[in-house]
Scaffold this motif. Structure first.
Motif, short mmCIF file in Angstrom:
data_model
loop_
_atom_site.label_atom_id
_atom_site.label_comp_id
_atom_site.label_asym_id
_atom_site.label_seq_id
_atom_site.Cartn_x
_atom_site.Cartn_y
_atom_site.Cartn_z
N PRO A 13 0.78 -1.20 0.03
CA PRO A 13 -0.20 -0.01 0.23
C PRO A 13 0.70 1.33 0.08
O PRO A 13 0.34 2.20 -0.52
N SER A 14 2.12 1.29 0.41
CA SER A 14 2.72 2.29 0.38
C SER A 14 3.31 2.80 -1.10
O SER A 14 3.40 4.05 -1.19
N ALA A 15 3.15 1.99 -2.02
CA ALA A 15 3.41 2.13 -3.24
C ALA A 15 2.36 3.17 -3.78
O ALA A 15 2.41 4.21 -4.63
N GLU A 16 1.12 2.95 -3.31
CA GLU A 16 0.04 3.69 -3.96
C GLU A 16 0.04 4.97 -3.18
O GLU A 16 -0.17 6.02 -4.09
N GLU A 32 -0.11 10.66 -14.58
CA GLU A 32 -0.81 9.94 -15.62
C GLU A 32 -1.00 8.63 -14.68
O GLU A 32 -2.16 7.77 -14.71
N THR A 33 0.03 8.08 -14.01
CA THR A 33 0.00 6.38 -13.25
C THR A 33 -1.12 6.83 -11.97
O THR A 33 -2.03 5.88 -11.70
N ALA A 34 -0.97 7.83 -11.29
CA ALA A 34 -2.03 8.13 -10.10
C ALA A 34 -3.43 8.22 -10.58
O ALA A 34 -4.22 7.61 -10.30
N ALA A 35 -3.60 9.00 -11.77
CA ALA A 35 -5.14 9.07 -12.07
C ALA A 35 -5.51 7.67 -12.57
O ALA A 35 -6.68 7.44 -12.29
N LEU A 36 -4.66 6.79 -13.17
CA LEU A 36 -5.26 5.53 -13.58
C LEU A 36 -5.48 4.62 -12.49
O LEU A 36 -6.33 4.14 -12.41
N LEU A 37 -4.47 4.70 -11.55
CA LEU A 37 -4.57 3.92 -10.30
C LEU A 37 -5.76 4.15 -9.47
O LEU A 37 -6.46 3.54 -8.92
N ILE A 38 -5.91 5.51 -9.26
CA ILE A 38 -7.21 5.86 -8.31
C ILE A 38 -8.60 6.37 -9.10
O ILE A 38 -9.45 6.71 -8.40
N LYS A 39 -8.42 6.22 -10.43
CA LYS A 39 -9.60 6.24 -11.23
C LYS A 39 -10.11 7.76 -10.92
O LYS A 39 -11.59 7.88 -10.75
N GLY A 40 -9.50 8.54 -10.97
CA GLY A 40 -10.00 9.87 -10.63
C GLY A 40 -8.75 10.98 -10.66
O GLY A 40 -7.78 10.74 -11.26
N ALA A 41 -9.06 12.01 -10.06
CA ALA A 41 -8.15 13.30 -9.93
C ALA A 41 -7.01 12.62 -9.08
O ALA A 41 -6.95 11.72 -8.36
N VAL A 42 -5.68 13.55 -9.24
CA VAL A 42 -4.69 13.12 -8.49
C VAL A 42 -4.78 13.60 -7.11
O VAL A 42 -5.70 14.06 -6.88
N ALA A 43 -3.82 13.01 -6.44
CA ALA A 43 -3.95 13.12 -4.84
C ALA A 43 -3.95 14.46 -4.41
O ALA A 43 -3.15 15.66 -4.80
N ILE A 85 14.61 -3.21 -7.98
CA ILE A 85 13.79 -4.08 -7.24
C ILE A 85 12.97 -3.19 -6.28
O ILE A 85 13.27 -2.09 -5.96
N SER A 86 11.65 -3.62 -6.05
CA SER A 86 10.81 -3.30 -5.29
C SER A 86 10.55 -1.67 -5.89
O SER A 86 10.41 -0.91 -5.09
N SER A 87 10.17 -1.78 -7.18
CA SER A 87 10.00 -0.47 -7.75
C SER A 87 8.81 0.16 -7.46
O SER A 87 8.38 1.32 -7.66
N GLY A 88 7.51 -0.54 -6.86
CA GLY A 88 6.28 -0.09 -6.60
C GLY A 88 5.69 0.38 -7.93
O GLY A 88 5.84 -0.01 -9.00
N TYR A 89 4.74 1.38 -7.92
CA TYR A 89 4.50 2.05 -9.15
C TYR A 89 5.21 3.15 -9.92
O TYR A 89 4.67 3.84 -10.62
N SER A 90 6.49 3.25 -9.55
CA SER A 90 7.22 4.10 -10.40
C SER A 90 7.40 3.65 -11.98
O SER A 90 7.25 2.35 -12.15
N ALA A 114 1.16 -7.33 -11.21
CA ALA A 114 -0.03 -7.76 -11.98
C ALA A 114 -0.94 -6.28 -12.19
O ALA A 114 -1.48 -6.17 -13.50
N ASN A 115 -1.08 -5.71 -11.25
CA ASN A 115 -1.68 -4.17 -11.11
C ASN A 115 -0.85 -3.41 -12.19
O ASN A 115 -1.51 -2.70 -12.85
N LYS A 116 0.35 -3.51 -12.10
CA LYS A 116 1.21 -2.41 -12.47
C LYS A 116 1.15 -2.76 -14.13
O LYS A 116 1.19 -1.65 -14.89
N ARG A 117 1.13 -4.15 -14.45
CA ARG A 117 1.01 -4.49 -15.91
C ARG A 117 -0.09 -3.81 -16.58
O ARG A 117 -0.10 -3.38 -17.71
N GLU A 118 -1.14 -3.73 -15.87
CA GLU A 118 -2.56 -3.24 -16.43
C GLU A 118 -2.18 -1.81 -16.66
O GLU A 118 -2.89 -1.23 -17.75
N LEU A 119 -1.48 -1.14 -15.54
CA LEU A 119 -1.42 0.44 -15.90
C LEU A 119 -0.58 0.92 -16.96
O LEU A 119 -0.74 1.60 -17.68
N ILE A 120 0.50 -0.29 -17.22
CA ILE A 120 1.51 0.14 -18.13
C ILE A 120 0.68 0.02 -19.59
O ILE A 120 1.15 0.68 -20.32
#
Length: 290
Positions: A13-16, A32-43, A85-90, A114-120
């Motif tokens: 969860p820290s990656a999000e 762009e990644t944040a918007a896709l991840l949280i399905k809305g406006a950036v944080a 290694i341990s790249s998170g959503y970078s 798996a989640n990141k692959r969809e985002l990419i």
């Protein structure tokens, strides 16, 4: 082996949280990644208290600075083969492979990968570009020596740069030693460098600051204070004992922080304060002893 059987999924969860922070910077593809991840406006700072807002902005400065110091060393000590290694959503590897003919293997735990692959895949569609380099997403527990070796087999025998940003504070001393062993063995066969943004030292002032409850519970759960080095001297001694020379260090790059633009006329005052501040984290480039 204890470390290989330990479950690290609670760290994910820290990656999000981190990509939500970075969305307020000019770091490539963070918005762009944040918007896709949280399905809305950036944080935004979700809490209303002054303590929460202060914590949020301190975190924003801290993590953008870590990214900028990391990129500075990577620009100097890079190769055509990179393993994160341990790249998170970078999106570092994604961005580099769009621009350069390199081989970049991006790794983290299976569910996050798996989640990141969809985002990419969505990012590629949205920007309508193709990779110049070879980009791979691979599930990896970096403490698993056999799995680590298997990933390395994907690279040519050319020099390799191994990078990580945000992992060591979650590892105890034995786990840090195991990670160092895996990286040292890799660089014995490939030559090259290890760049880590995770040389954190204990900061009692920071530990006593008022924090949002979620942040306080997170630190307690993952022992992030206890896992820091006592000081930079003991950190260097640790890496030396694990077979590494420290060849470069970067602490602060306040004038490169895009998040300070949010302050308007107050930006220059904060830059001067940051210049005078004693660092409690550094990015280091390491090389194994010859």
């Amino acid at each position: 082996m204890l470390s290989q059987n330990r479950h690290f999924d609670s760290i994910s969860p820290s990656a999000e949280f981190l990509i939500r922070l970075k969305a307020n910077t000019t770091i490539p593809f963070a918005k762009e990644t944040a918007a896709l991840l949280i399905k809305g406006a950036v944080a935004e700072a979700a809490e209303n208290s002054q303590a929460d807002r202060n914590f949020y902005f301190r975190s924003l400065i801290h993590f953008e600075n870590r990214y900028r110091t990391f990129d500075k060393l990577l620009s100097e000590f890079h190769s055509d083969n990179l393993l994160e290694i341990s790249s998170g959503y970078s999106s570092r590897g994604f961005h580099l492979c769009l621009e350069k003919e390199i081989h970049f293997i991006d790794t983290d735990l299976p569910d996050l990968v798996a989640n990141k692959r969809e985002l990419i895949e969505e990012l590629l569609i949205n920007i309508d570009k193709k990779f110049k380099g070879h980009y791979e997403l691979v599930a990896l527990n970096a403490l698993d020596a056999s799995a680590f070796t298997k990933v390395l087999e994907k690279f040519s025998h050319a020099p390799l740069t191994i990078i990580n940003e945000g992992l060591l504070p979650y590892l105890d001393i034995e786990e840090k030693m195991l990670l160092c062993s895996n990286i040292r063995n890799a660089l014995k066969h490939h030559d090259g460098y290890w760049i880590t943004g995770d040389v954190y030292i204990k900061d009692e002032e920071e530990e006593t600051r008022e924090l949002p409850e979620a942040a306080r519970m997170w630190r307690q759960m993952h022992h992030t204070h206890e896992n820091k080095f006592d000081d930079f001297e003991s950190a260097e001694k640790f890496f030396n004992e694990c077979g590494f020379d420290v060849i470069r260090k970067e602490s602060l790059l306040p004038e490169e922080l895009s998040c300070l633009d949010l302050l308007g006329d107050g930006k220059n005052e904060i830059i001067e304060k940051l210049k005078d501040a004693a660092p409690h984290r550094q990015t280091w480039c390491l090389k194994i002893f010859e």
